[in-house]
Design a protein around this motif. Structure first.
Motif, short mmCIF file in Angstrom:
data_model
loop_
_atom_site.label_atom_id
_atom_site.label_comp_id
_atom_site.label_asym_id
_atom_site.label_seq_id
_atom_site.Cartn_x
_atom_site.Cartn_y
_atom_site.Cartn_z
N LEU A 202 21.71 67.40 122.02
CA LEU A 202 21.22 66.71 120.82
C LEU A 202 21.75 67.40 119.57
O LEU A 202 22.18 66.76 118.62
CB LEU A 202 19.69 66.70 120.82
N ARG A 203 21.74 68.74 119.61
CA ARG A 203 22.21 69.49 118.45
C ARG A 203 23.72 69.33 118.28
O ARG A 203 24.21 69.22 117.15
CB ARG A 203 21.84 70.97 118.61
N ARG B 94 25.43 66.68 119.03
CA ARG B 94 25.65 65.36 118.45
C ARG B 94 25.28 65.34 116.97
O ARG B 94 25.94 64.69 116.16
CB ARG B 94 24.85 64.31 119.23
N ALA B 95 24.22 66.06 116.61
CA ALA B 95 23.80 66.10 115.21
C ALA B 95 24.82 66.85 114.36
O ALA B 95 25.20 66.42 113.29
CB ALA B 95 22.43 66.75 115.10
#
Lengths: 293, 517
Positions: free
Chosen positions: A163-164, A166-167
């Motif tokens: 998730l990080r 992708r962020a």
């Protein structure tokens, strides 16, 4: 039937280095670091895997050494682009040239040859195809290579690290404001891309039981093409790798017939990449922060 | 959390900034700022653009450390803390430019950085449940699996607020939260903020809009040139005295002075700009401008109200010649210019103040003088093709004097100017030659109160000397202050055109959100 099986087996064997490199490249690119370096990571990985196997006599230790070589190059790239904010394309080209130079230098130094190393311990005899399953299990890096795509997809879509990543690749400042360290995420992603692409290189050297000069032969760029063609999604990139490998297998099997000039088959990945980039197979939208600070 | 929870407005400040200074290179963003915010109040931090309000609050939120000064939150010295520590201490910031990842879902954006885990993976079921629950508690209705890029600006802001609330924010900082909202969305925001305050939360609101300050805040601190210069209770303080503190001198406030008053005048002139059934496609092949027709007379300002992103940009760019038209016609003084290149349109008296001055209005690394001749550099050619620098500099000095651009050195790079002065350069260039039709897109965005006054005066002067002006602004007050007629754009269409005399915020607000006329 057996012809089809042989085709499938050969496709998978050809696809393995692409799958490793594309899996690694997707991680780095989604974190915002351009993966032009896959080619250099593969070449470095192939050479250090061969060297590890040569000195230890074990292809497993060779594979680990391959990973170490790839991570070393990746960290060099990470430090120059993340710590010192060098242009990612320029640094990437430099890393690729460095990998060519270093492997040539050490090839000469250790083996006194400008073309290839001595024969080292590897994973497969590389001769007969045998049965499909047996042939594929003969080299343990093949099942690893087939598994790496779902593993990376899980990492990217189901874990906090993913998730990080992708962020950070889309909107690094947004990640910063919620306390995520952009630099740390990028370092880890680039190091992982180095490790995985190097495993792809290690596969080449350990499959052939030797290192030959320039043995990555553009495979890193084909993996990058697969990433773009797969629109930065690991599963779609994996499918693109299989497709490119199938085209290559077809070309090898048709070689006797001279039906299509082999050069045309070799162009397929690049032509498809351009097709993807101009939006003919859905819009290819790179991560918004790709190549930026 | 404990002490801050009580609804009572205690006298001990929950936030105390003392002697804060911060510089970026040679620029002193904040020189000597001190701020005290009481628990359970809505505290407005007002000041002109570039006064240092955002920098000060970014320091409080731990995004950048101060060069000097101390920060105390809840009586504890937290100077130089990190974003993560600020979040842990219940301080959350909603940024002017949203800090949302457009390709992630609402839930993913909210949990980023503090993901609930199950084994090695994120527990998405729990995340979605918790985010949905928190949204409902704040009165937000949203599908947390939706991608942020599919949301409207108002919805994105709600996600930003939700992000801070889920992290347990009791001290909420909002940076210019209404800049992108329609009037009903602003009302909704005020409702949420009041509810937060009534539950004991503390809110710091950065703004430069005085009507907002009066409506929502309990206390006001004024920032000017990096210093905190005044602090008032909102009750009993007049907008004029706040404005004086912001600018350091008396100003004429838009809206209360010269409301355009000429709309009843019957004009029988041929229109200077005539747009007929214009269709312009947008990014995703949908129609950004959908069958738009209107005319503007000479000596008339037509203001287009509307929430940003409803086709105003595409409309302006199509008329300016920057974007191609799918169908329909554009006439400039009865000449069809629909497919003319930009330079030919300019020859015919079309001028354009682009909405994004950094991207389209200026070459930031060029000097003021060079920016002033962009597009008409050929008329400064000497024989042999060289530019006539003497004449360029002379004209630049004259333009700088007329437009009151500061600093007045024509060789100063545009980058070194404040937003307001950059905009003056853009406007000076647009009005440098005789203008028949002026397209003014967001002419005062990010510009301080003093410059707004000057820019409005120049637009009125251009109108009075015969120009037809198409004004697009996200500020309804600006539309109402300048326009002779007001059009409302929604979803690529003009949904209403009314004379100024019947237009009001109450009337236009619902139209801007798509409620039918």
């Amino acid at each position: 039937m057996s012809l089809a099986l042989a085709f499938l087996a050969q496709t998978l064997r050809i696809a393995v280095p692409y799958l490793f490199a594309a899996a690694g490249g997707v991680l780095a690119e989604r974190a915002g670091i351009i993966s032009l370096t896959l080619e250099g990571f593969m070449l470095g990985g192939a050479f250090s895997a061969m060297l590890g196997s040569y000195w230890s006599g074990s292809p497993w230790i060779g594979a680990l050494c391959g990973i170490a070589g790839g991570v070393a190059l990746a960290l060099l790239h990470a430090v120059s682009t993340i710590r010192f904010k060098a242009d990612q394309v320029v640094s990437g080209i430099a890393i690729n040239l460095l990998a060519v130079g270093l492997t040539r230098y050490f090839l000469k130094l250790v083996f006194d040859s400008s073309s290839n190393s001595l024969r080292v311990a590897g994973f497969s005899a590389g001769t007969s195809t045998g049965s499909l399953i047996g042939g594929l299990l003969h080299n343990p890096l093949i099942p690893f290579g087939l598994l790496i795509i779902p593993v990376v997809a899980w990492l990217l879509y189901r874990t906090p690290f993913g998730l990080r990543v992708r962020a950070v690749g889309e909107h690094p400042e947004a990640a910063t404001t919620v306390g995520v360290s952009v630099k740390r995420v990028r370092y880890v992603a680039v190091a992982l891309s180095g490790a995985l692409a190097a495993l792809g290189g290690a596969y080449l050297a350990l499959d052939q039981h030797q290192f030959t000069d320039g043995m990555s032969a553009g495979r890193g760029f084909i993996a990058l093409a697969a990433i773009i063609f797969g629109r930065w999604d690991p599963v779609r990139a994996g499918i693109a790798c299989l497709f490119f490998a199938a085209a290559e297998t077809l070309q090898i099997q048709l070689q006797g017939m001279q039906a299509i000039p082999s050069q045309f088959v070799q162009m397929i990945p690049y032509v498809l990449t351009i097709v993807a980039l101009v939006g003919l197979v859905g819009r290819a939208m790179p991560p918004a922060a790709l190549g930026r600070e | 959390m404990s002490g801050m929870m009580s609804g009572a407005r205690s006298t001990a400040p929950i936030v105390r900034l003392t002697g804060i200074a911060k510089r970026f290179g040679d620029c002193h963003a904040v020189r000597d700022a001190s701020l005290e915010v009481a628990a359970g109040e809505i505290h407005a931090l007002v000041g002109e653009n570039g006064a240092g309000k955002s920098t000060l609050m970014r320091i409080l939120a731990g995004i950048s450390p101060p060069d000097a000064g101390t920060i105390e939150v809840g009586g504890r010295d937290v100077t130089g803390w990190t974003t993560a520590q600020a979040i842990d201490a219940s301080v959350g910031m909603v940024h002017q430019h949203f800090m949302l990842v457009p390709t992630l879902t609402i839930a993913e954006n909210v949990i980023l950085g503090r993901e609930p885990m199950r084994g090695l993976a994120i527990d998405f079921a729990r995340a979605e449940r918790e985010v949905t629950a928190a949204a409902e508690k704040s009165g937000f209705r949203m599908n947390v699996r939706q991608l942020v890029r599919e949301l409207s600006v108002g919805e994105q802001q709600r996600v930003e607020i939700l992000k801070t609330l889920v992290r347990g924010a009791r001290i909420l900082i909002l940076d210019e939260p209404t800049a992108v909202l329609s009037p009903p969305e602003v009302e909704e925001l005020w409702r949420v903020l009041r509810a937060l305050r009534d539950e004991g939360g503390t809110i710091i609101l950065i703004t430069h809009k005085l009507d907002e300050v009066a409506e929502i805040s309990d206390t006001i601190t004024v920032v000017r040139e990096g210093r905190t210069v005044a602090r008032f209770p909102t009750a009993g303080t007049s907008p004029a005295s706040i404005a004086r503190a912001m600018v350091g001198r008396d100003v004429v406030l838009a809206g209360d002075a010269t409301i355009a008053r000429r709309d009843e005048r019957v004009v029988a002139l041929a229109p200077a700009l005539d747009v007929r059934h214009l269709v312009v496609s947008g990014e995703q092949r949908q129609r950004a401008v959908n069958d738009v027709s209107f005319t503007i007379q000479p000596r008339e300002i037509l203001g287009i109200a509307g929430v940003e992103g409803n086709g105003q940009s595409a409309l302006i760019e199509a008329i300016a010649g920057l974007r191609s038209v799918e169908s329909g016609e554009i006439f400039l003084d009865a000449a069809d210019v629909t497919s003319m290149p930009v330079s030919d349109r300019e020859e015919r008296g079309l001028a354009h103040i682009p909405e994004d001055r950094h991207r389209r209005g200026l070459v930031l690394d060029y000097s003021i003088a060079d920016n002033l001749i962009l597009g008409r550099q050929r008329s400064y050619q000497r024989r042999g093709g060289m530019l006539d620098r003497t004449r360029i500099l002379a004209d630049a000095r004259a333009a700088i004097a007329v437009a009151d651009i500061r600093p007045s050195d024509p060789m100063m790079p545009a980058r070194a100017l404040s937003g307001g002065n950059q905009q003056k350069v853009v406007i000076a260039r647009a009005l440098a030659r005789e203008t028949r039709v002026l397209l003014a897109a967001q002419p005062t965005r990010g510009v301080d109160v003093g410059a707004i006054e000057l820019i409005h005066a120049r637009l009125r002067a251009a109108r009075d000397s015969g120009a037809a002006i198409l004004l697009v602004s996200a500020e309804l007050s600006e539309i109402l202050a300048l326009s002779d007629r007001v059009a409302v754009m929604y979803g690529g269409r003009i949904v209403a055109i009314v004379p100024r005399s019947v237009a009001s915020e109450e009337m236009l607000g619902p139209l801007m959100t798509g409620a039918s006329a």
